[in-house]
Design a protein around this motif. Structure first.
Motif, PDB file in Angstrom:
ATOM      1  N   ASP A 283       0.853  -1.184   0.000  1.00 26.23           N
ATOM      2  CA  ASP A 283       0.000   0.000   0.000  1.00 26.23           C
ATOM      3  C   ASP A 283       0.893   1.239   0.000  1.00 26.23           C
ATOM      4  O   ASP A 283       1.550   1.546   0.999  1.00 26.23           O
ATOM      5  CB  ASP A 283      -0.895  -0.013   1.241  1.00 26.23           C
ATOM      6  N   SER A 284       0.914   1.961  -1.111  1.00 23.49           N
ATOM      7  CA  SER A 284       1.816   3.104  -1.250  1.00 23.49           C
ATOM      8  C   SER A 284       1.533   4.189  -0.217  1.00 23.49           C
ATOM      9  O   SER A 284       2.441   4.919   0.191  1.00 23.49           O
ATOM     10  CB  SER A 284       1.721   3.692  -2.666  1.00 23.49           C
ATOM     11  N   SER A 285       0.272   4.294   0.225  1.00 21.34           N
ATOM     12  CA  SER A 285      -0.079   5.333   1.197  1.00 21.34           C
ATOM     13  C   SER A 285       0.529   5.065   2.571  1.00 21.34           C
ATOM     14  O   SER A 285       0.577   5.959   3.418  1.00 21.34           O
ATOM     15  CB  SER A 285      -1.599   5.456   1.323  1.00 21.34           C
ATOM     16  N   LEU A 286       1.013   3.834   2.800  1.00 27.94           N
ATOM     17  CA  LEU A 286       1.612   3.470   4.080  1.00 27.94           C
ATOM     18  C   LEU A 286       3.132   3.370   4.005  1.00 27.94           C
ATOM     19  O   LEU A 286       3.769   3.031   5.000  1.00 27.94           O
ATOM     20  CB  LEU A 286       1.042   2.129   4.559  1.00 27.94           C
ATOM     21  N   MET A 287       3.687   3.670   2.836  1.00 27.86           N
ATOM     22  CA  MET A 287       5.134   3.576   2.652  1.00 27.86           C
ATOM     23  C   MET A 287       5.775   4.954   2.739  1.00 27.86           C
ATOM     24  O   MET A 287       5.180   5.962   2.345  1.00 27.86           O
ATOM     25  CB  MET A 287       5.451   2.931   1.295  1.00 27.86           C
ATOM     26  N   ARG A 288       7.005   4.988   3.217  1.00 32.03           N
ATOM     27  CA  ARG A 288       7.702   6.251   3.427  1.00 32.03           C
ATOM     28  C   ARG A 288       7.884   7.043   2.147  1.00 32.03           C
ATOM     29  O   ARG A 288       7.785   8.267   2.139  1.00 32.03           O
ATOM     30  CB  ARG A 288       9.081   5.996   4.061  1.00 32.03           C
ATOM     31  N   SER A 289       8.181   6.346   1.060  1.00 25.45           N
ATOM     32  CA  SER A 289       8.417   7.026  -0.215  1.00 25.45           C
ATOM     33  C   SER A 289       7.386   6.623  -1.255  1.00 25.45           C
ATOM     34  O   SER A 289       7.658   6.640  -2.462  1.00 25.45           O
ATOM     35  CB  SER A 289       9.837   6.723  -0.715  1.00 25.45           C
ATOM     36  N   ASN A 290       6.203   6.217  -0.793  1.00 25.64           N
ATOM     37  CA  ASN A 290       5.073   5.877  -1.666  1.00 25.64           C
ATOM     38  C   ASN A 290       5.367   4.705  -2.600  1.00 25.64           C
ATOM     39  O   ASN A 290       4.810   4.638  -3.707  1.00 25.64           O
ATOM     40  CB  ASN A 290       4.658   7.103  -2.492  1.00 25.64           C
ATOM     41  N   GLU A 291       6.215   3.759  -2.158  1.00 21.03           N
ATOM     42  CA  GLU A 291       6.452   2.581  -2.979  1.00 21.03           C
ATOM     43  C   GLU A 291       5.163   1.770  -3.119  1.00 21.03           C
ATOM     44  O   GLU A 291       4.329   1.755  -2.213  1.00 21.03           O
ATOM     45  CB  GLU A 291       7.540   1.703  -2.365  1.00 21.03           C
ATOM     46  N   SER A 292       5.020   1.078  -4.232  1.00 21.60           N
ATOM     47  CA  SER A 292       3.818   0.301  -4.518  1.00 21.60           C
ATOM     48  C   SER A 292       4.203  -1.128  -4.886  1.00 21.60           C
ATOM     49  O   SER A 292       5.386  -1.495  -4.903  1.00 21.60           O
ATOM     50  CB  SER A 292       3.038   0.932  -5.670  1.00 21.60           C
ATOM     51  N   ILE A 293       3.191  -1.910  -5.233  1.00 24.40           N
ATOM     52  CA  ILE A 293       3.432  -3.282  -5.662  1.00 24.40           C
ATOM     53  C   ILE A 293       4.278  -3.312  -6.933  1.00 24.40           C
ATOM     54  O   ILE A 293       5.060  -4.244  -7.154  1.00 24.40           O
ATOM     55  CB  ILE A 293       2.080  -4.019  -5.885  1.00 24.40           C
ATOM     56  N   VAL A 294       4.181  -2.284  -7.752  1.00 26.05           N
ATOM     57  CA  VAL A 294       5.004  -2.208  -8.964  1.00 26.05           C
ATOM     58  C   VAL A 294       6.479  -2.070  -8.592  1.00 26.05           C
ATOM     59  O   VAL A 294       7.350  -2.674  -9.231  1.00 26.05           O
ATOM     60  CB  VAL A 294       4.551  -1.045  -9.857  1.00 26.05           C
ATOM     61  N   ASP A 295       6.764  -1.306  -7.559  1.00 24.20           N
ATOM     62  CA  ASP A 295       8.143  -1.171  -7.098  1.00 24.20           C
ATOM     63  C   ASP A 295       8.682  -2.496  -6.561  1.00 24.20           C
ATOM     64  O   ASP A 295       9.861  -2.828  -6.757  1.00 24.20           O
ATOM     65  CB  ASP A 295       8.240  -0.094  -6.009  1.00 24.20           C
ATOM     66  N   PHE A 296       7.814  -3.247  -5.896  1.00 23.26           N
ATOM     67  CA  PHE A 296       8.230  -4.563  -5.425  1.00 23.26           C
ATOM     68  C   PHE A 296       8.566  -5.457  -6.606  1.00 23.26           C
ATOM     69  O   PHE A 296       9.579  -6.165  -6.602  1.00 23.26           O
ATOM     70  CB  PHE A 296       7.131  -5.202  -4.581  1.00 23.26           C
ATOM     71  N   ARG A 297       7.732  -5.421  -7.632  1.00 26.50           N
ATOM     72  CA  ARG A 297       8.011  -6.235  -8.808  1.00 26.50           C
ATOM     73  C   ARG A 297       9.294  -5.796  -9.497  1.00 26.50           C
ATOM     74  O   ARG A 297      10.057  -6.618 -10.017  1.00 26.50           O
ATOM     75  CB  ARG A 297       6.850  -6.166  -9.799  1.00 26.50           C
ATOM     76  N   ASN A 298       9.555  -4.496  -9.510  1.00 26.11           N
ATOM     77  CA  ASN A 298      10.814  -4.018 -10.085  1.00 26.11           C
ATOM     78  C   ASN A 298      12.012  -4.568  -9.318  1.00 26.11           C
ATOM     79  O   ASN A 298      13.073  -4.831  -9.904  1.00 26.11           O
ATOM     80  CB  ASN A 298      10.842  -2.493 -10.086  1.00 26.11           C
ATOM     81  N   LEU A 299      11.839  -4.733  -8.003  1.00 27.81           N
ATOM     82  CA  LEU A 299      12.887  -5.362  -7.210  1.00 27.81           C
ATOM     83  C   LEU A 299      13.122  -6.799  -7.674  1.00 27.81           C
ATOM     84  O   LEU A 299      14.263  -7.249  -7.805  1.00 27.81           O
ATOM     85  CB  LEU A 299      12.513  -5.339  -5.729  1.00 27.81           C
ATOM     86  N   LEU A 300      12.029  -7.526  -7.928  1.00 28.04           N
ATOM     87  CA  LEU A 300      12.151  -8.895  -8.430  1.00 28.04           C
ATOM     88  C   LEU A 300      12.901  -8.905  -9.753  1.00 28.04           C
ATOM     89  O   LEU A 300      13.736  -9.782 -10.008  1.00 28.04           O
ATOM     90  CB  LEU A 300      10.770  -9.525  -8.605  1.00 28.04           C
ATOM     91  N   ASP A 301      12.617  -7.942 -10.597  1.00 26.14           N
ATOM     92  CA  ASP A 301      13.270  -7.865 -11.904  1.00 26.14           C
ATOM     93  C   ASP A 301      14.776  -7.687 -11.732  1.00 26.14           C
ATOM     94  O   ASP A 301      15.577  -8.357 -12.396  1.00 26.14           O
ATOM     95  CB  ASP A 301      12.669  -6.703 -12.701  1.00 26.14           C
ATOM     96  N   ARG A 302      15.157  -6.783 -10.823  1.00 25.33           N
ATOM     97  CA  ARG A 302      16.589  -6.571 -10.581  1.00 25.33           C
ATOM     98  C   ARG A 302      17.229  -7.807  -9.950  1.00 25.33           C
ATOM     99  O   ARG A 302      18.385  -8.143 -10.241  1.00 25.33           O
ATOM    100  CB  ARG A 302      16.801  -5.369  -9.658  1.00 25.33           C
ATOM    101  N   ALA A 303      16.477  -8.477  -9.082  1.00 28.32           N
ATOM    102  CA  ALA A 303      17.013  -9.643  -8.387  1.00 28.32           C
ATOM    103  C   ALA A 303      17.285 -10.801  -9.343  1.00 28.32           C
ATOM    104  O   ALA A 303      18.299 -11.502  -9.218  1.00 28.32           O
ATOM    105  CB  ALA A 303      16.052 -10.076  -7.281  1.00 28.32           C
ATOM    106  N   TYR A 304      16.391 -11.019 -10.300  1.00 26.29           N
ATOM    107  CA  TYR A 304      16.512 -12.185 -11.168  1.00 26.29           C
ATOM    108  C   TYR A 304      17.224 -11.906 -12.488  1.00 26.29           C
ATOM    109  O   TYR A 304      17.547 -12.847 -13.220  1.00 26.29           O
ATOM    110  CB  TYR A 304      15.114 -12.768 -11.439  1.00 26.29           C
TER     111      TYR A 304
END
Length: 526
Positions: A283-304
């Protein structure tokens, strides 16, 4: 004698001396009472001081006394989570969320795995007051205990499920006064914070591994920018190996087995437990820098990405070794084939399996899809699954934990979830809604009674077929036994073909030529 001396001092205007004598006089007669009065005055001073002068204001006062969910006023962001900022020497636990508890420790923090404890040592008490009080007690009496605060926590994100929480190891978080001459040596000193969590519970189920573990870990720790150490309760080597690519993009440091490592680890800050927002959601509204599920997926992209690039190179080398001609690749992680839209079918065995999977493959190919059947196993490398789904345009799967793989799809792709009888609510809550938040075009296909294997086991008018909600509302055990464990699916391909055609149109903007898509009621919406 004392009375006479006191009278002369007052008469001569010696207020200060007389006050001192009065103090001594009453201390001799009622020492405990005056000490209490004096200390009460000091207590009020220290309690009120944070409200008047401290930048921590009411939040610090709230945390120091372990108060939870109480309303308070002041210059505080009302949208900020509890315990979002605490001073040194404090333990603050946020128990306001029904899914999980999370505690914060700041100061001289030290692990003690033999006792399943984390200690916070302080040279003075939380309010700088109690140490002074102990020196004022008559007859040299001392505090019997140096413990200032004691909290307990099971750092797993399903606290409402008593049965599963009973299997989770509990930690004691203890704030103590550091006595002179008593040493608590550090075996390992860390210059970064610690995050302590459990990989017990439902670990082993892909949905729970992401929903209860990996995503809450991202939510809780990503703001540290990898400058954090992870400690794991219920440590499992295979879990660390399986999610190593992701963990390495959340922390620069090796994961530590809390129970297996008996050394004393020292920090200046620790978080025990994880924050969780909703089902497979950031939930971007609860994150310090408004990260969202898309940002999490981008992390997966960088990881793999590094591993996927290696897989592509391995495949190309195999082709060269076989002296087969291959088309040049762009070297992209997406490994995209432009000729036909790619459709991946997640195959299941046993419960909720597609009994006419081969026919579905043929129908999909006739419609114009390039089809890949993916059969993930527990030991299948996640990077390989990520590569397949990241390069896909459409994914089809029957409701179940494997649908968690939708997280590997690119936003804008199409997810078709086959929904067996009795699973409508779970299908929408656990996968449908999160998929839309990721930016996928979601299509839910609710099967008819005749498409379920239960159709051959029950009379056509039986409530199991006609009114599944009458059973699912009885509880999880009914749902699991009837609809999850004992049901398989045989798709009506003419009916399902409309969803395939809809997916094809969403990706290409072209109407497929298959006869299965010629129904006049075809819906072009997404």
């Amino acid at each position: 004698m004392v009375h006479h001396h006191r009278y002369n001092l007052l008469k001569n205007g010696g207020d200060e001396e007389a006050g001192t004598l009065v103090f001594l006089y009453y201390r001799r007669r009622r020492p405990n009472l005056l000490s209490v009065l004096f200390l009460s005055l000091l207590s009020c001073t220290f309690i009120l001081a944070p409200h008047l002068f401290s930048a921590y204001s009411s939040l610090s006062h709230l945390c120091s006394f372990g108060v939870q969910n109480e309303g308070f006023v002041g210059n505080i962001d009302v949208n900020a989570p509890l315990c979002s900022s605490i001073p040194n020497g404090r333990i603050c636990c946020d128990r306001s969320h029904f899914r999980s508890d999370i505690c914060f420790m700041k100061g001289d923090v030290r692990t003690h795995s033999p006792s399943s404890s984390v200690f916070l040592y302080s040279s003075k008490s939380n309010n700088g007051f109690i140490s002074y009080v102990s020196s004022m007690v008559d007859d040299g009496e001392q505090e019997e205990h140096d413990e200032l605060q004691h909290e307990k926590i099971k750092p797993y994100t399903r606290k409402w499920e008593t049965s599963i929480m009973d299997t989770i190891d509990e930690l004691d978080l203890i704030s103590k006064r550091a006595n002179l001459g008593v040493h608590h040596p550090c075996d390992v000193i860390h210059n970064v914070p610690a995050v302590i969590f459990s990989t017990g519970g439902y670990t082993g189920n892909l949905y729970h591994e992401f929903n209860d573990g990996i995503m809450p870990l991202y939510i809780t720790s990503q703001h540290f920018n990898k400058k954090v150490v992870f400690f794991i309760l219920d440590y499992r080597n295979w879990w660390v190996m399986k999610y190593g690519d992701i963990i390495s993009h959340l922390s620069d440091h090796p994961v530590i087995d809390f129970v297996g490592d008996n050394r004393t680890h020292c920090f200046t800050e620790a978080i025990i437990g994880l924050r969780i927002h909703d089902e497979l959601t950031v939930d971007s509204s609860l994150m310090r820098s408004n990260e969202s599920i898309v940002d999490f997926r981008n992390l997966l992209d960088r990881a793999y990405w590094p591993r996927i690039r290696g897989l592509i190179q391995e495949k190309e080398q195999e082709t060269v070794d076989k002296k087969m001609s291959i088309r040049p690749t762009s070297g992209s992680v997406f490994d995209y084939q432009a000729r036909k839209p790619k459709l991946v079918i997640l195959s299941r065995n046993g419960s909720r399996a597609l009994m006419n999977e081969n026919s579905l493959v043929k129908t999909s190919e006739e419609m114009g899809f390039q089809v890949q059947v993916l059969r993930p196993e527990r030991t299948t490398e996640l990077a390989k699954i990520y590569r397949s789904l990241n390069s896909s345009d459409v994914m089809i799967g029957v409701h179940g934990a494997a649908m968690t793989h939708f997280l590997f799809m690119k936003p804008g792709s199409v997810l078709i979830q086959v929904i067996p009888l009795g699973t409508e609510w779970a299908a929408e809550t656990y996968y449908g809604e999160p998929a839309r938040k990721l930016g996928l075009k979601y299509i839910g296909y609710k099967i008819m009674g005749r498409e379920s294997s239960l159709f051959d086991e029950y009379d056509k008018d039986d409530p199991v077929l006609r009114n599944p909600s009458s059973f699912t509302k009885k509880g999880w055990e009914y749902t699991k036994k009837i609809y999850l464990e004992d049901q398989t699916v045989r798709l009506d391909l003419r009916r399902f073909g409309k969803r395939l055609a809809r997916a094809y149109y969403c990706i290409t903007g072209i109407h497929p030529q298959s006869s299965l898509s010629s129904d006049s009621n075809f819906d072009h919406g997404t």
